[in-house]
Design an enzyme around this catalytic site. Structure first.
Site, PDB file in Angstrom:
ATOM      1  CE  LYS A 205      -3.690   2.400  10.177  1.00  0.00           C
ATOM      2  NZ  LYS A 205      -3.928   1.578   8.976  1.00  0.00           N
TER       3      LYS A 205
HETATM    4  C1  5RP Z   1      -0.256  -0.121   5.334  1.00  0.00           C
HETATM    5  C2  5RP Z   1      -1.091   0.362   6.438  1.00  0.00           C
HETATM    6  C3  5RP Z   1      -2.137  -0.570   6.927  1.00  0.00           C
HETATM    7  O1  5RP Z   1      -3.394   0.105   6.831  1.00  0.00           O
HETATM    8  C4  5RP Z   1      -1.907  -0.902   8.389  1.00  0.00           C
HETATM    9  O2  5RP Z   1      -0.567  -1.291   8.597  1.00  0.00           O
HETATM   10  C5  5RP Z   1      -2.859  -2.020   8.829  1.00  0.00           C
HETATM   11  O3  5RP Z   1      -2.555  -3.167   8.081  1.00  0.00           O
HETATM   12  P1  5RP Z   1      -1.835  -4.426   8.805  1.00  0.00           P
HETATM   13  O4  5RP Z   1      -2.792  -4.955   9.837  1.00  0.00           O
HETATM   14  O5  5RP Z   1      -1.565  -5.404   7.688  1.00  0.00           O
HETATM   15  O6  5RP Z   1      -0.586  -3.863   9.436  1.00  0.00           O
HETATM   16  O7  5RP Z   1      -0.993   1.468   6.943  1.00  0.00           O
HETATM   17  O8  5RP Z   1       0.558   0.914   4.887  1.00  0.00           O
END
Ligand code: 5RP
Length: 293
Positions: A205
């Site tokens: 991710k």
């Molecule tokens: C928070 C995270 C979230 O899972 C990731 O950032 C995705 O959320 P957003 O779309 O709000 O950024 O790792 O620590």
């Protein structure tokens, strides 16, 4: 270890060529994993599109109550029917999400800092593999901090989680955080999104950035993009559309869904882009037509 001197800048990404080692399984780079891991990956990446819509609501693990997530028990179940994966902590899921929701779980397993901490990069593995199995996790999520003080600890957390997950057929998702020495540029994201799969992450991710096609081409496992800070809905849908068009296998969005003026309309619009080949403009029109006044 190869010496750093004389390293040539990578440039031949063969963007026009699909990933070579597909074998019989549709998830990138996963043709040689065990049956059970394939089954869990198929819970995440829908066979029809090969893509996924993850709803991220794990923010509380270091931010506490976040705008839009004050009541997990109210917000998340209303969105669940429109997503493929619940991305949250064991505590949030166990207390607030009905087990009958029937969605895959991307279980946040790393932790160790709060927003009061100057340096968020020193995390630990906070969930045992036994509890991940108990939670019926379809993957485990570990934060990594390339370019921060806690880089080595975070990569150790990743490797230990990959090893534990392999014993039980549970994939690991490496989450790219932006360390202090990092900028949200393709140079840093290229580094991070290649290190993680090299160390065994099954999913990565990261964030959308320029030259994103080079990032997805060079990463041998599926990439999902985080939404990041709240944007206007049209801009968030454009980012989503560009990421998918440039090789992302899905999104893991939180704030751009649950902080939207109409989260249900927004998650449906995101789903159109991720699973139905809709353009950002088509999805935004849907959002405008569907959102509650
Ligand atoms: C928070 C995270 C979230 O899972 C990731 O950032 C995705 O959320 P957003 O779309 O709000 O950024 O790792 O620590």
């Amino acid at each position: 270890m190869a010496d750093k001197d004389g390293m040539k800048i990578a440039k031949d990404y063969h963007i026009d060529k699909p990933f070579a080692k597909q074998g019989g399984f549709y998830v990138k780079g996963m043709s040689d994993v065990d049956w059970g891991m394939k089954a869990r990956l198929a819970n995440i990446f829908q066979p029809e599109s090969g893509h996924t819509v993850m709803l991220a609501f794990d923010h509380g693990y270091f931010m506490g109550s976040t705008s839009g997530l004050e009541r997990l028990d109210i917000v998340i179940p209303t969105l669940a029917e429109h997503i493929d994966v619940l991305m949250g902590t064991r505590g949030a899921i166990r207390t607030c999400i009905p087990a009958s929701t029937g969605k895959a779980v991307a279980l946040r397993v790393s932790c160790g800092s709060s927003i009061l901490d100057e340096d968020l990069s020193h995390e630990i593995i906070g969930v045992s593999i036994e509890d991940a199995v108990r939670m019926n996790a379809s993957c485990m999520a570990v934060q990594t901090f390339i370019g921060a003080d806690g880089e080595k600890e975070s990569l150790d957390n990743l490797c230990k989680t990959v090893d534990a997950g392999l014993k039980y057929g549970i994939p690991t998702m490496g989450v790219v955080a932006v360390g202090k020495q990092m900028e949200r540029t393709s140079r840093f994201f290229k580094l991070a999104t290649r290190i993680l799969p090299e160390l065994g992450a099954h999913i990565v991710k990261t964030y959308y950035c320029e030259d994103f096609e080079e990032i997805t081409s060079a990463c041998p496992v599926p990439i999902v993009v985080a939404g990041g800070k709240k944007l206007p809905e049209d801009e968030a849908l454009t980012m989503c559309y560009k990421a998918i068009s440039e090789g992302a296998a899905g999104v893991d969005m939180g704030r751009n869904i649950f902080q939207s003026t109409d989260p249900i309309a927004m998650v449906q619009a995101v789903r159109m882009v991720v699973h139905k080949n809709a353009t950002d403009k088509e999805a935004y029109e849907f959002f405008l037509d569907t959102k509650k006044e």
